[in-house]
Design an enzyme around this catalytic site. Structure first.
Site, PDB file in Angstrom:
ATOM      1  N   SER A   1       0.829  -1.208   0.000  1.00 22.15           N
ATOM      2  CA  SER A   1       0.000   0.000   0.000  1.00 22.15           C
ATOM      3  C   SER A   1       0.865   1.261   0.000  1.00 22.15           C
ATOM      4  O   SER A   1       2.038   1.230   0.396  1.00 22.15           O
ATOM      5  CB  SER A   1      -0.912   0.013   1.223  1.00 22.15           C
ATOM      6  OG  SER A   1      -1.724  -1.134   1.232  1.00 22.15           O
TER       7      SER A   1
HETATM    8  N1  SAH Z   1      -0.754  -4.493   3.603  1.00 21.67           N
HETATM    9  C1  SAH Z   1       0.213  -5.199   2.821  1.00 21.67           C
HETATM   10  C2  SAH Z   1      -0.298  -5.832   1.541  1.00 21.67           C
HETATM   11  C3  SAH Z   1      -1.454  -5.201   0.865  1.00 21.67           C
HETATM   12  S1  SAH Z   1      -1.943  -6.062  -0.591  1.00 21.67           S
HETATM   13  C4  SAH Z   1       1.364  -4.285   2.467  1.00 21.67           C
HETATM   14  O1  SAH Z   1       1.192  -3.076   2.469  1.00 21.67           O
HETATM   15  O2  SAH Z   1       2.443  -4.806   2.182  1.00 21.67           O
HETATM   16  C5  SAH Z   1      -3.127  -7.190   0.050  1.00 21.67           C
HETATM   17  C6  SAH Z   1      -2.554  -8.475   0.504  1.00 21.67           C
HETATM   18  O3  SAH Z   1      -3.639  -9.315   0.909  1.00 21.67           O
HETATM   19  C7  SAH Z   1      -1.834  -9.262  -0.572  1.00 21.67           C
HETATM   20  O4  SAH Z   1      -0.571  -9.617  -0.112  1.00 21.67           O
HETATM   21  C8  SAH Z   1      -2.700 -10.477  -0.812  1.00 21.67           C
HETATM   22  O5  SAH Z   1      -1.961 -11.623  -1.174  1.00 21.67           O
HETATM   23  C9  SAH Z   1      -3.377 -10.633   0.522  1.00 21.67           C
HETATM   24  N2  SAH Z   1      -4.647 -11.366   0.519  1.00 21.67           N
HETATM   25  C10 SAH Z   1      -5.700 -11.259  -0.324  1.00 21.67           C
HETATM   26  N3  SAH Z   1      -6.687 -12.123   0.031  1.00 21.67           N
HETATM   27  C11 SAH Z   1      -6.236 -12.781   1.120  1.00 21.67           C
HETATM   28  C12 SAH Z   1      -6.783 -13.785   1.943  1.00 21.67           C
HETATM   29  N4  SAH Z   1      -7.983 -14.307   1.722  1.00 21.67           N
HETATM   30  N5  SAH Z   1      -6.064 -14.221   2.983  1.00 21.67           N
HETATM   31  C13 SAH Z   1      -4.842 -13.729   3.245  1.00 21.67           C
HETATM   32  N6  SAH Z   1      -4.258 -12.798   2.487  1.00 21.67           N
HETATM   33  C14 SAH Z   1      -4.961 -12.298   1.443  1.00 21.67           C
END
Ligand code: SAH
Length: 324
Positions: A159
């Site tokens: 993000s």
């Molecule tokens: N907040 C984090 C990543 C944001 S992107 C950062 O800033 O680095 C959103 C993340 O959610 C991604 O890594 C994606 O793989 C994860 N994601 C999406 N659906 C998910 C689920 N059902 N369970 C666990 N992770 C999930």
């Protein structure tokens, strides 16, 4: 005859006085050579100019204001303008570099900037974000200190800093020392690391991410960060799994953050929220709202929308990898 020769003299003045060249500002040797050449070629035309004899071509407003002096003044003016332009360009480039992060302490500078412009209001949030260098969490070769999301593979992004800051500010009172925090969709591990620093050695910070490769790389990212010791001591832990189910082992949580947009709020996350706890979660598909869900002491919920947002979906691993 006279008029012809004077016209010629003026023409000489026009032709051989140094024209305004950007290069003359920094190519001093060339400029000196040019000046020497000018002196050698002929005496300056000012001495022989007689305005009464001029009949064609150039009209002078002031008899003492010759073609040569006019050009000198224009030249000085033009040089001044070019210099000003160069200074403003240099100023602009130096400002840009703050954002592309090519010098030391750029993480702090980025955060100072976000504070100055009122994006980050909380001192505590700025402090914790300063302690966790964003450059350790973005893929090599991508700009770490630009206020925008960055691709991290697997169809997802880390993000933008302002979004991390917004969520930290919303959760600040639920991230006090000793509290428990859950980061669903922990991705790079950046926010999980911030949570760990805030809850400290008496607390617990848990990340759940459904792409195992991202879990592995987030562990490495955190090992190089200011949260490394907390990870070593097990206060911070990262797990591969479906975050829609939360992580019951360390529940109930004072703070739950979801980093991907859910079509509706997962029941398991509400269950794992402590009375007095807060959940921050983007909800929606095309149009998404960042929802703030407070669990009151009697177990009831207060829900409000903080702002419109754009997150990747909270979904199954398969759907994410297909790019649905
Ligand atoms: N907040 C984090 C990543 C944001 S992107 C950062 O800033 O680095 C959103 C993340 O959610 C991604 O890594 C994606 O793989 C994860 N994601 C999406 N659906 C998910 C689920 N059902 N369970 C666990 N992770 C999930």
């Amino acid at each position: 005859m006279h008029s012809t020769s004077h016209s010629l003299i003026i023409a000489w003045g026009c032709r051989y006085r140094a024209p305004i060249k950007l290069s003359s500002l920094y190519l001093t040797p060339l400029l000196l050579h040019h000046r020497r050449r000018t002196r050698e070629l002929s005496p300056p035309p000012v001495a022989v100019l007689n305005t009464s004899t001029i009949t064609s071509g150039c009209r002078l407003l002031n008899p003492h204001f010759t073609g040569n002096s006019l050009f000198s003044r224009m030249e000085i003016l033009m040089r001044g303008m070019v210099l000003l332009h160069l200074i403003s360009m240099l100023f602009y480039i130096s400002k840009q570099r703050i954002w592309t992060g090519s010098c030391i302490n750029k993480n702090n500078e980025m955060l100072d900037h976000l504070q100055r412009y009122g994006v980050i209001k909380s001192k505590k949030t700025a402090e914790v974000m300063k302690s966790i260098d964003r450059a350790l969490f973005v893929p090599e070769g991508t700009p770490p200190y630009v206020d925008s999301p960055v691709q991290i593979g697997y169809n997802v992004t880390i993000s933008a800093p302002h979004m991390h800051a917004t969520c930290l500010e919303l959760l600040e009172n639920n991230l006090k020392p000793g509290m428990h925090a859950l980061d669903v969709g922990s991705g790079t591990g950046y926010l999980t690391a911030c949570f760990a620093v805030m809850v400290g050695p008496q607390g617990r910070a848990v990340g759940v991410e459904h792409i195992p490769e991202l879990v592995d790389s987030s562990i490495v990212n955190i090992q190089r960060s200011a949260a490394a010791q907390l990870q070593k001591e097990g206060i911070l832990s990262l797990h591969a799994g479906d975050g829609r189910l939360g992580w019951p082992q360390f529940a109930p949580y004072d703070a739950i953050h979801v980093g991907a947009a859910a079509s509706e709020i997962p029941e398991a996350l509400i269950e794992q929220l402590k009375p007095g706890g807060r959940l921050v979660i983007p909800v929606g598909n095309v149009f998404q709202d960042l929802k703030v869900v407070d669990k009151n002491m009697d177990g009831s919920l207060s829900v409000r929308s903080e702002t419109s947002v754009r997150y990747v979906p909270l979904t199954s691993r398969e759907a994410q990898l297909r790019g649905d």
